[in-house]
Design a protein around this motif. Structure first.
Motif, PDB file in Angstrom:
ATOM      1  N   GLU A  51      69.976 104.084 -38.327  1.00 35.52           N
ATOM      2  CA  GLU A  51      70.493 103.894 -36.973  1.00 35.52           C
ATOM      3  C   GLU A  51      71.680 102.945 -36.933  1.00 35.52           C
ATOM      4  OE1 GLU A  51      67.160 102.622 -34.608  1.00 35.52           O
ATOM      5  OE2 GLU A  51      66.782 104.689 -34.003  1.00 35.52           O
ATOM      6  N   LYS A  52      71.815 102.082 -37.933  1.00 40.19           N
ATOM      7  CA  LYS A  52      72.888 101.081 -37.977  1.00 40.19           C
ATOM      8  C   LYS A  52      74.106 101.543 -38.778  1.00 40.19           C
ATOM      9  CE  LYS A  52      70.205  98.206 -35.870  1.00 40.19           C
ATOM     10  NZ  LYS A  52      70.362  97.951 -34.467  1.00 40.19           N
ATOM     11  N   LEU A  53      74.048 102.765 -39.316  1.00 44.27           N
ATOM     12  CA  LEU A  53      75.157 103.252 -40.133  1.00 44.27           C
ATOM     13  C   LEU A  53      76.450 103.300 -39.337  1.00 44.27           C
ATOM     14  CD1 LEU A  53      73.696 106.281 -42.114  1.00 44.27           C
ATOM     15  CD2 LEU A  53      74.450 104.092 -43.045  1.00 44.27           C
ATOM     16  N   PRO A  54      77.539 102.892 -39.973  1.00 39.33           N
ATOM     17  CA  PRO A  54      78.825 103.063 -39.302  1.00 39.33           C
ATOM     18  C   PRO A  54      79.146 104.554 -39.198  1.00 39.33           C
ATOM     19  CG  PRO A  54      79.110 102.208 -41.536  1.00 39.33           C
ATOM     20  CD  PRO A  54      77.641 102.261 -41.265  1.00 39.33           C
ATOM     21  N   ARG A  55      79.728 104.971 -38.140  1.00 36.45           N
ATOM     22  CA  ARG A  55      80.003 106.392 -37.900  1.00 36.45           C
ATOM     23  C   ARG A  55      81.059 106.948 -38.855  1.00 36.45           C
ATOM     24  NH1 ARG A  55      75.509 107.283 -36.134  1.00 36.45           N
ATOM     25  NH2 ARG A  55      74.991 106.428 -34.133  1.00 36.45           N
ATOM     26  N   ARG A  56      81.777 106.096 -39.547  1.00 32.56           N
ATOM     27  CA  ARG A  56      82.855 106.571 -40.408  1.00 32.56           C
ATOM     28  C   ARG A  56      82.387 107.042 -41.779  1.00 32.56           C
ATOM     29  NH1 ARG A  56      82.991 101.005 -40.628  1.00 32.56           N
ATOM     30  NH2 ARG A  56      83.094 100.118 -42.710  1.00 32.56           N
ATOM     31  N   VAL A  57      81.112 106.948 -42.067  1.00 36.75           N
ATOM     32  CA  VAL A  57      80.599 107.386 -43.365  1.00 36.75           C
ATOM     33  C   VAL A  57      80.640 108.911 -43.413  1.00 36.75           C
ATOM     34  CG1 VAL A  57      78.613 107.411 -44.914  1.00 36.75           C
ATOM     35  CG2 VAL A  57      79.105 105.369 -43.577  1.00 36.75           C
ATOM     36  N   GLU A  58      81.420 109.440 -44.336  1.00 37.41           N
ATOM     37  CA  GLU A  58      81.562 110.884 -44.460  1.00 37.41           C
ATOM     38  C   GLU A  58      81.348 111.296 -45.907  1.00 37.41           C
ATOM     39  OE1 GLU A  58      85.235 112.256 -42.845  1.00 37.41           O
ATOM     40  OE2 GLU A  58      85.014 111.074 -41.032  1.00 37.41           O
ATOM     41  N   GLY A  59      81.034 112.570 -46.096  1.00 37.62           N
ATOM     42  CA  GLY A  59      80.887 113.091 -47.447  1.00 37.62           C
ATOM     43  C   GLY A  59      79.579 112.721 -48.116  1.00 37.62           C
ATOM     44  N   LYS A  60      78.631 112.265 -47.345  1.00 35.61           N
ATOM     45  CA  LYS A  60      77.326 111.872 -47.876  1.00 35.61           C
ATOM     46  C   LYS A  60      76.227 112.618 -47.132  1.00 35.61           C
ATOM     47  CE  LYS A  60      78.935 108.128 -50.100  1.00 35.61           C
ATOM     48  NZ  LYS A  60      79.470 108.484 -51.356  1.00 35.61           N
ATOM     49  N   ILE A  61      75.130 112.829 -47.814  1.00 32.84           N
ATOM     50  CA  ILE A  61      73.936 113.371 -47.171  1.00 32.84           C
ATOM     51  C   ILE A  61      72.951 112.218 -47.064  1.00 32.84           C
ATOM     52  CG2 ILE A  61      72.003 114.966 -47.383  1.00 32.84           C
ATOM     53  CD1 ILE A  61      73.892 116.763 -49.058  1.00 32.84           C
ATOM     54  N   PHE A  62      72.592 111.872 -45.842  1.00 35.86           N
ATOM     55  CA  PHE A  62      71.632 110.797 -45.604  1.00 35.86           C
ATOM     56  C   PHE A  62      70.284 111.400 -45.252  1.00 35.86           C
ATOM     57  CE2 PHE A  62      75.622 108.622 -45.007  1.00 35.86           C
ATOM     58  CZ  PHE A  62      75.379 107.380 -45.584  1.00 35.86           C
ATOM     59  N   ILE A  63      69.245 110.907 -45.909  1.00 32.40           N
ATOM     60  CA  ILE A  63      67.879 111.350 -45.647  1.00 32.40           C
ATOM     61  C   ILE A  63      67.113 110.149 -45.104  1.00 32.40           C
ATOM     62  CG2 ILE A  63      65.767 112.315 -46.626  1.00 32.40           C
ATOM     63  CD1 ILE A  63      67.585 113.508 -48.849  1.00 32.40           C
TER      64      ILE A  63
END
Length: 86
Positions: A51-63
């Protein structure tokens, strides 16, 4: 490759399961640890951190996974099953 970001218990569990990169992470060091694992494509992460991830993180798959405090309701599959089955 896979990496794990989470509380102490989550990190220990995944290390025991054989995941090589497991970083004990909280809100204070989330950005730093994301930089440390920038070469990883799949990231298993506690829901509270997700929930705290910055929105700019791209190119990753978060589980996102529940932590010791339980799920926060992010689990889409669980919601779909509940909606279909009741």
């Amino acid at each position: 490759m896979i990496a794990v970001l989470g509380d102490r218990e989550t990190v220990i569990g995944f290390r025991m399961a054989g995941v090589g990169v497991c970083l004990e992470t909280d809100e204070k060091n989330l950005e730093k640890n994301l930089e440390r694992i920038k070469d990883k494509g799949i990231i298993i992460i506690n829901e509270r951190l997700y929930e705290k991830l910055p929105r700019r993180v791209e190119g990753k798959i978060f589980i996102p996974i529940p932590d010791k405090h339980g799920p926060l309701g992010i689990d889409v599959v669980k919601a779909l099953i509940k909606e279909i089955i009741g």
